[in-house]
Write a protein that holds these residues in place. Structure first.
Motif, PDB file in Angstrom:
ATOM      1  N   SER A  64       0.822  -1.212   0.000  1.00 42.40           N
ATOM      2  CA  SER A  64       0.000   0.000   0.000  1.00 42.40           C
ATOM      3  C   SER A  64       0.854   1.260   0.000  1.00 42.40           C
ATOM      4  O   SER A  64       0.312   2.370  -0.054  1.00 42.40           O
ATOM      5  N   GLY A  65       2.178   1.084   0.073  1.00 37.03           N
ATOM      6  CA  GLY A  65       3.081   2.232   0.065  1.00 37.03           C
ATOM      7  C   GLY A  65       3.139   2.965   1.387  1.00 37.03           C
ATOM      8  O   GLY A  65       3.544   4.132   1.433  1.00 37.03           O
ATOM      9  N   ILE A  66       2.768   2.302   2.467  1.00 34.00           N
ATOM     10  CA  ILE A  66       2.757   2.951   3.778  1.00 34.00           C
ATOM     11  C   ILE A  66       4.164   2.978   4.352  1.00 34.00           C
ATOM     12  O   ILE A  66       4.845   1.951   4.408  1.00 34.00           O
ATOM     13  N   GLN A  67       4.596   4.146   4.767  1.00 38.73           N
ATOM     14  CA  GLN A  67       5.921   4.342   5.349  1.00 38.73           C
ATOM     15  C   GLN A  67       5.799   5.012   6.714  1.00 38.73           C
ATOM     16  O   GLN A  67       4.696   5.328   7.156  1.00 38.73           O
ATOM     17  N   GLY A  68       6.938   5.215   7.375  1.00 39.52           N
ATOM     18  CA  GLY A  68       6.925   5.986   8.606  1.00 39.52           C
ATOM     19  C   GLY A  68       7.019   5.137   9.858  1.00 39.52           C
ATOM     20  O   GLY A  68       7.154   3.910   9.801  1.00 39.52           O
TER      21      GLY A  68
END
Length: 434
Positions: free
Chosen positions: A73-77
């Motif tokens: 999902s392209g979730i980063q951080g």
């Protein structure tokens, strides 16, 4: 939503579907404060793993399901890294599965918080998703429109595209509003699909760029380029735009729904700076033509060779994306400069045809590469039925000084298809022209 209503695996699935719907402005306001939709879904996954991740009823595949979907999902951080840390702790309790995951480096990547969209397992999942034959587009369009109507009525999250025009194939390209700095050179990804390669190249660090195993593209400063990805699938473009916006790439990276020739025409007409690179990677292959006019089993052989997709272009000259017109336009975009054309396919006959068409019809020249293919090792390589038939027919081989045995792009520039080919030992046929 509460934890009881949306458990971990469903939350991870929801994150991916929201990305596919083009959600990019991901702050929602509840009664007290603002929070990120994607972070909220990641938090649910973390709490779910803390609750049952170490129980015997929780399988390693259940844990990796959540990790892979969140990464895809392209979730980063910080929360994405926290999920990976919790997941690695849970996986280490799974005995045999843990041993395998340690050996292949998955546990290490999770512990270091380096499991992301461009990790092999994430790319393989995306590749499997994108190659399924299920007719999911109607569902996705319905879900996207439903989500858009809900959010727009509340003035909340925005999506990356006008979902009321999902079938629109042309888009007005106003370079002044698309890019922050029009003095930067342009890299174009034709038929970009879900934008994996462009997202990787545009977000690569200097160390990742230095991992490139060739010197053909040494003059490109990947972080100092604008990027344009184009594809006919609005759903794939929604996904790419969602991630590029959330990664802070807007103003340097843009994805557009449109036919390849139309996009290049607009670049030729009005893009003010040079085009450094055009990439045509793994275009949908045409149906391999078998010369068996007197063979009563010809149709069955065609079905076996071209298995997996009954809607392939009928031939190289009918419906196939790469045409003489497209290649002529690609050459015009370079305007006599140092721009290069990258061609890649896992179908040997398709790669050979693209290269020959570019040379014979559009005036391109091949460039000798550092790691050339002297001879394809047919014993080590896992050849497809299509390639076997191509060899049997006496087709031209993708061998010689212009064909590269190693990737011509930095590591994060690999597409999901290239990663799948590498892991399955299926040859990728790649060359670069000027």
């Amino acid at each position: 939503t509460g934890l009881q209503e949306l458990r971990g695996r469903k939350a991870a699935d929801a994150a991916f579907w929201f990305a596919m719907a083009g959600v990019c402005d991901d702050e929602i306001k509840d009664e007290k404060n603002y929070f990120s939709l994607f972070d909220a879904l990641t938090f649910i996954c973390i709490e779910e793993l803390k609750r049952f991740g170490k129980r015997s009823s929780c399988r390693a595949t259940d844990i990796m399901h959540m990790v892979e979907r969140i990464a895809a999902s392209g979730i980063q951080g910080p929360l994405a890294k926290a999920l990976q840390e919790v997941a690695s702790d849970c996986l280490l309790t799974k005995d045999l599965n843990a041993t395998i995951l340690v050996e292949n480096g998955t546990i290490y990547a999770l512990q270091k918080g380096k499991f992301d969209l461009h990790s092999d397992r994430s790319l393989i999942w995306i590749w499997r998703f994108s190659t399924r034959q299920r007719k999911q587009q109607a569902f996705l369009k319905s879900a996207a429109k439903h989500w858009a109507s809900k959010i727009h009525s509340k003035g909340g999250i925005s999506t990356s595209a006008d979902l009321s025009n999902l079938n629109e194939k042309k888009e007005y390209l106003d370079w002044d509003t698309i890019y922050d700095d029009l003095s930067l050179p342009l890299i174009i990804d034709i038929g970009c699909g879900m934008g994996i390669s462009t997202l990787g190249l545009s977000s690569s660090s200097s160390n990742e760029v230095n991992s490139c195993q060739n010197d053909v593209l040494h003059n490109i400063e990947w972080s100092r380029c604008n990027y344009l990805g184009a594809d006919l699938s609005q759903l794939a473009i929604n996904y790419a735009l969602s991630i590029s916006h959330r990664w802070g790439l807007k103003g340097r990276v843009h994805f557009v729904t449109g036919a390849a020739e139309y996009i290049l025409e607009k670049v030729v007409e009005s893009y003010p700076s040079e085009v450094k690179l055009i990439m045509i990677q793994f275009p949908t292959p045409f149906t391999l033509q078998l010369d068996h006019s007197n063979d009563e089993h010809c149709e069955e052989k065609k079905r076996v060779v071209n298995r997996g997709n009954s809607q392939l272009p009928s031939s190289a000259y009918s419906g196939f994306m790469v045409t003489k017109r497209l290649l002529d336009l690609a050459r015009l975009t370079f305007n006599g400069g140092s721009g290069k054309l990258l061609l890649q396919s896992n179908c040997e006959d398709v790669a050979v045809l693209m290269k020959n068409l570019a040379i014979r019809e559009s005036g391109f020249q091949t460039i000798d590469v550092q790691h050339s293919v002297k001879m394809i090792d047919e014993e080590k390589a896992r050849l497809t039925e299509r390639t076997k038939k191509w060899i049997e027919m006496g087709g031209e081989r993708a061998e010689g000084v212009c064909w590269s045995s190693k990737s011509l792009l930095p590591s994060k520039g690999s597409t999901e298809t290239e990663t799948a080919c590498h892991l399955n030992r299926t040859p990728v046929h790649r060359c670069i022209l000027k």
